[in-house]
Design an enzyme around this catalytic site. Structure first.
Site, PDB file in Angstrom:
ATOM      1  N   ILE A  14      59.411  48.572  86.142  1.00 32.68           N
ATOM      2  CA  ILE A  14      60.643  49.334  86.402  1.00 32.68           C
ATOM      3  C   ILE A  14      61.848  48.407  86.254  1.00 32.68           C
ATOM      4  CG2 ILE A  14      61.954  50.633  88.152  1.00 32.68           C
ATOM      5  CD1 ILE A  14      59.300  51.785  89.143  1.00 32.68           C
ATOM      6  N   GLY A  15      61.683  47.179  86.738  1.00 35.55           N
ATOM      7  CA  GLY A  15      62.765  46.200  86.573  1.00 35.55           C
ATOM      8  C   GLY A  15      63.148  46.045  85.111  1.00 35.55           C
ATOM      9  N   ARG A  90      49.264  49.553  96.748  1.00 33.45           N
ATOM     10  CA  ARG A  90      48.049  49.757  97.539  1.00 33.45           C
ATOM     11  C   ARG A  90      46.857  49.233  96.744  1.00 33.45           C
ATOM     12  NH1 ARG A  90      46.339  53.942 101.564  1.00 33.45           N
ATOM     13  NH2 ARG A  90      48.406  54.838 101.404  1.00 33.45           N
ATOM     14  N   ASN A 129      57.483  51.618  96.864  1.00 32.62           N
ATOM     15  CA  ASN A 129      56.789  52.513  97.813  1.00 32.62           C
ATOM     16  C   ASN A 129      56.042  51.771  98.905  1.00 32.62           C
ATOM     17  OD1 ASN A 129      57.411  55.136  96.941  1.00 32.62           O
ATOM     18  ND2 ASN A 129      56.249  54.722  95.061  1.00 32.62           N
ATOM     19  N   ASP A 157      62.032  62.675  91.761  1.00 29.01           N
ATOM     20  CA  ASP A 157      61.354  63.914  92.160  1.00 29.01           C
ATOM     21  C   ASP A 157      62.252  65.113  91.844  1.00 29.01           C
ATOM     22  OD1 ASP A 157      59.153  62.439  93.398  1.00 29.01           O
ATOM     23  OD2 ASP A 157      60.639  61.876  94.893  1.00 29.01           O
ATOM     24  N   ARG A 160      62.397  65.738  88.144  1.00 30.95           N
ATOM     25  CA  ARG A 160      61.157  66.391  87.709  1.00 30.95           C
ATOM     26  C   ARG A 160      61.189  67.876  88.053  1.00 30.95           C
ATOM     27  NH1 ARG A 160      57.151  61.627  90.005  1.00 30.95           N
ATOM     28  NH2 ARG A 160      57.001  60.428  88.060  1.00 30.95           N
ATOM     29  N   HIS A 185      59.045  60.664 100.009  1.00 36.00           N
ATOM     30  CA  HIS A 185      58.735  60.457  98.582  1.00 36.00           C
ATOM     31  C   HIS A 185      57.229  60.221  98.492  1.00 36.00           C
ATOM     32  CE1 HIS A 185      58.849  58.994  94.497  1.00 36.00           C
ATOM     33  NE2 HIS A 185      58.303  57.858  94.880  1.00 36.00           N
TER      34      HIS A 185
HETATM   35  P1  NDP Z   1      56.643  48.801  88.968  1.00 34.28           P
HETATM   36  O1  NDP Z   1      57.870  48.126  88.505  1.00 34.28           O
HETATM   37  O2  NDP Z   1      55.992  49.776  88.048  1.00 34.28           O
HETATM   38  O3  NDP Z   1      56.896  49.556  90.363  1.00 34.28           O
HETATM   39  C1  NDP Z   1      57.629  48.923  91.400  1.00 34.28           C
HETATM   40  C2  NDP Z   1      57.645  49.805  92.621  1.00 34.28           C
HETATM   41  O4  NDP Z   1      58.297  51.015  92.352  1.00 34.28           O
HETATM   42  C3  NDP Z   1      56.248  50.179  93.137  1.00 34.28           C
HETATM   43  O5  NDP Z   1      56.292  50.085  94.557  1.00 34.28           O
HETATM   44  C4  NDP Z   1      56.112  51.601  92.707  1.00 34.28           C
HETATM   45  O6  NDP Z   1      55.323  52.342  93.606  1.00 34.28           O
HETATM   46  C5  NDP Z   1      57.528  52.062  92.874  1.00 34.28           C
HETATM   47  N1  NDP Z   1      57.825  53.368  92.307  1.00 34.28           N
HETATM   48  C6  NDP Z   1      58.673  54.256  92.878  1.00 34.28           C
HETATM   49  N2  NDP Z   1      58.766  55.364  92.171  1.00 34.28           N
HETATM   50  C7  NDP Z   1      57.942  55.206  91.120  1.00 34.28           C
HETATM   51  C8  NDP Z   1      57.593  56.039  90.037  1.00 34.28           C
HETATM   52  N3  NDP Z   1      58.059  57.245  89.882  1.00 34.28           N
HETATM   53  N4  NDP Z   1      56.743  55.564  89.117  1.00 34.28           N
HETATM   54  C9  NDP Z   1      56.221  54.350  89.251  1.00 34.28           C
HETATM   55  N5  NDP Z   1      56.499  53.531  90.272  1.00 34.28           N
HETATM   56  C10 NDP Z   1      57.347  53.947  91.196  1.00 34.28           C
HETATM   57  O7  NDP Z   1      55.552  47.751  89.420  1.00 34.28           O
HETATM   58  P2  NDP Z   1      55.130  46.370  88.770  1.00 34.28           P
HETATM   59  O8  NDP Z   1      53.843  46.018  89.407  1.00 34.28           O
HETATM   60  O9  NDP Z   1      55.262  46.376  87.287  1.00 34.28           O
HETATM   61  O10 NDP Z   1      56.262  45.384  89.276  1.00 34.28           O
HETATM   62  C11 NDP Z   1      56.463  45.067  90.603  1.00 34.28           C
HETATM   63  C12 NDP Z   1      57.081  43.697  90.617  1.00 34.28           C
HETATM   64  O11 NDP Z   1      57.521  43.460  91.940  1.00 34.28           O
HETATM   65  C13 NDP Z   1      56.121  42.579  90.242  1.00 34.28           C
HETATM   66  O12 NDP Z   1      56.725  41.795  89.236  1.00 34.28           O
HETATM   67  C14 NDP Z   1      55.956  41.787  91.540  1.00 34.28           C
HETATM   68  O13 NDP Z   1      55.836  40.408  91.305  1.00 34.28           O
HETATM   69  C15 NDP Z   1      57.255  42.126  92.204  1.00 34.28           C
HETATM   70  N6  NDP Z   1      57.359  41.944  93.647  1.00 34.28           N
HETATM   71  C16 NDP Z   1      58.497  41.338  94.064  1.00 34.28           C
HETATM   72  C17 NDP Z   1      58.747  41.143  95.376  1.00 34.28           C
HETATM   73  C18 NDP Z   1      59.998  40.480  95.766  1.00 34.28           C
HETATM   74  O14 NDP Z   1      60.945  40.453  94.973  1.00 34.28           O
HETATM   75  N7  NDP Z   1      60.061  39.906  96.958  1.00 34.28           N
HETATM   76  C19 NDP Z   1      57.789  41.589  96.399  1.00 34.28           C
HETATM   77  C20 NDP Z   1      56.640  42.272  95.866  1.00 34.28           C
HETATM   78  C21 NDP Z   1      56.451  42.444  94.524  1.00 34.28           C
HETATM   79  P3  NDP Z   1      53.726  52.554  93.425  1.00 34.28           P
HETATM   80  O15 NDP Z   1      53.112  51.204  93.722  1.00 34.28           O
HETATM   81  O16 NDP Z   1      53.418  53.578  94.443  1.00 34.28           O
HETATM   82  O17 NDP Z   1      53.538  52.989  92.005  1.00 34.28           O
END
Ligand code: NDP
Length: 329
Positions: A14-15, A90, A129, A157, A160, A185
């Site tokens: 997402i980033g 999770r 999440n 949401d 959608r 959510h």
């Molecule tokens: P994503 O970028 O795909 O998702 C990031 C978060 O957004 C997840 O919690 C995901 O939830 C949530 N989310 C909310 N809405 C949506 C949606 N509609 N569709 C998909 N996701 C949604 O995850 P990645 O694993 O690619 O990237 C996460 C990054 O965060 C990693 O690079 C990790 O290293 C980093 N990270 C950084 C932290 C920090 O900065 N301190 C702490 C923890 C992680 P869901 O899991 O339910 O899909």
């Protein structure tokens, strides 16, 4: 003027979908210069640094500076906006309590770092999440930051829901309005069509002409389709929704800053509106006025809507009680 925006989990999917659109001016406008701070955990730093190199190669005229760090104090220094995207997903066999505890370990310290380092007008949007409860944890840890500066994303949401309605009615999505999301959510969210308008007219009659029995279409087709859309995307695409989530985050912040034309949805801290217990971060129909979310009040809530809102709010209460038990709020 330059706006400082901190994105956590900036090395994630997402980033990656967010950064380039922010740099192009989609979030704050074509005249607003931006400074990006990308926060990652050590394992994600390489991905964030790679994105920073690509941002440089984008030669965005609005982008003044990009910094990558794993230190929240550096990341939130002077932040006007914080997009909290990184969260602990999770894992297999992980209980909800473990998930909440793991995310408490992320969002608690981030809330404290925001309070200590961000600009006084900082606005925080939680995407990671469980977003509502992560926002609750961050807000509780951000002493001195007004809780109304925290919101969790439910715009995807709503988008959608509006898109499903537009497709069913055979109209452009841009004229479908007032389809708020209530509650969490999560799968218990309540996308509410009862106030929907199409081109400013109530959608109810048009909907009845097309689907016949509106309540059973809402129950059997519409709500499950919206609530399970994330799983549908995973099944079709092979991975989770990314660009649409980033788009929703951009629209959410843009509206928060520039104001709304009509209602939208955001999860904000309840002051007891619509019977939602005070202090919970719950999604409501909202408008943005002068840089603040305001809950649309005075809507009529039917029996079915009441039952659905209560069910989603019950889940939020359980999550809040769980994180309270862990000493996180
Ligand atoms: P994503 O970028 O795909 O998702 C990031 C978060 O957004 C997840 O919690 C995901 O939830 C949530 N989310 C909310 N809405 C949506 C949606 N509609 N569709 C998909 N996701 C949604 O995850 P990645 O694993 O690619 O990237 C996460 C990054 O965060 C990693 O690079 C990790 O290293 C980093 N990270 C950084 C932290 C920090 O900065 N301190 C702490 C923890 C992680 P869901 O899991 O339910 O899909």
């Amino acid at each position: 003027m330059t706006t400082t925006i901190t994105i956590t989990g900036a090395g994630g999917q997402i980033g990656y979908a967010l950064l380039f659109r922010i740099a192009a001016g989609d979030m704050l406008g074509a005249d607003e210069k931006v400074r990006l701070r990308l926060l990652e955990i050590p394992a994600g730093l390489g991905a964030a640094e790679g994105a920073a190199l690509e941002l440089q190669d984008g030669a965005f005229s609005l982008l003044e500076h990009v910094e990558v760090t794993d230190d929240p104090a550096v990341a939130f220094d002077g932040a006007d906006h914080a997009l909290l995207v990184g969260a602990r997903p999770r894992g297999p066999g992980m209980e909800r309590g473990d998930l909440l505890a793991a995310n408490g370990g992320i969002f608690g310290p981030q809330g404290a770092a925001i309070a200590a380092n961000a600009a006084s007008g900082v606005r925080i949007t939680v995407v990671g999440n469980p977003a509502n409860t992560n926002a609750l944890i961050a807000a509780a840890s951000a002493e001195g930051v007004p809780t109304e500066r925290f919101a969790a994303l439910t715009r995807l949401d709503e988008n959608r829901a509006r898109a499903q309605l537009a497709q069913t009615l055979g109209v452009p999505v841009g004229i479908v309005q007032r389809v708020p999301i209530w509650g969490n959510h999560s799968a218990t969210q309540f996308p509410d069509v009862s106030h929907a308008t199409v081109g400013g007219e109530p959608a109810a009659d048009a909907l009845a002409r097309i689907v016949g029995d509106v309540p059973s279409w809402v129950d059997g087709t519409f709500i499950p389709r919206v609530a399970k859309r994330g799983a549908e995307i995973i099944a079709v695409r092979g991975s989770s929704s990314v660009a649409s989530a980033a788009n929703a985050a951009i629209e959410h912040v843009r509206d928060w800053v520039h104001g709304t034309q009509d209602w939208t949805s955001a999860a904000v801290v309840s002051r007891g509106e619509y019977g939602v217990p005070e202090g919970l971060v719950s999604s409501f129909p909202v408008e943005a006025v002068d840089g603040e979310w305001r809950i649309v009040e005075g809507l009529e809530i039917g029996d079915d809507a009441r039952r659905r809102i209560d069910a989603s709010v019950a889940e939020l209460i359980e999550e809040r009680d769980a994180v309270r038990g862990l000493g996180l709020v």
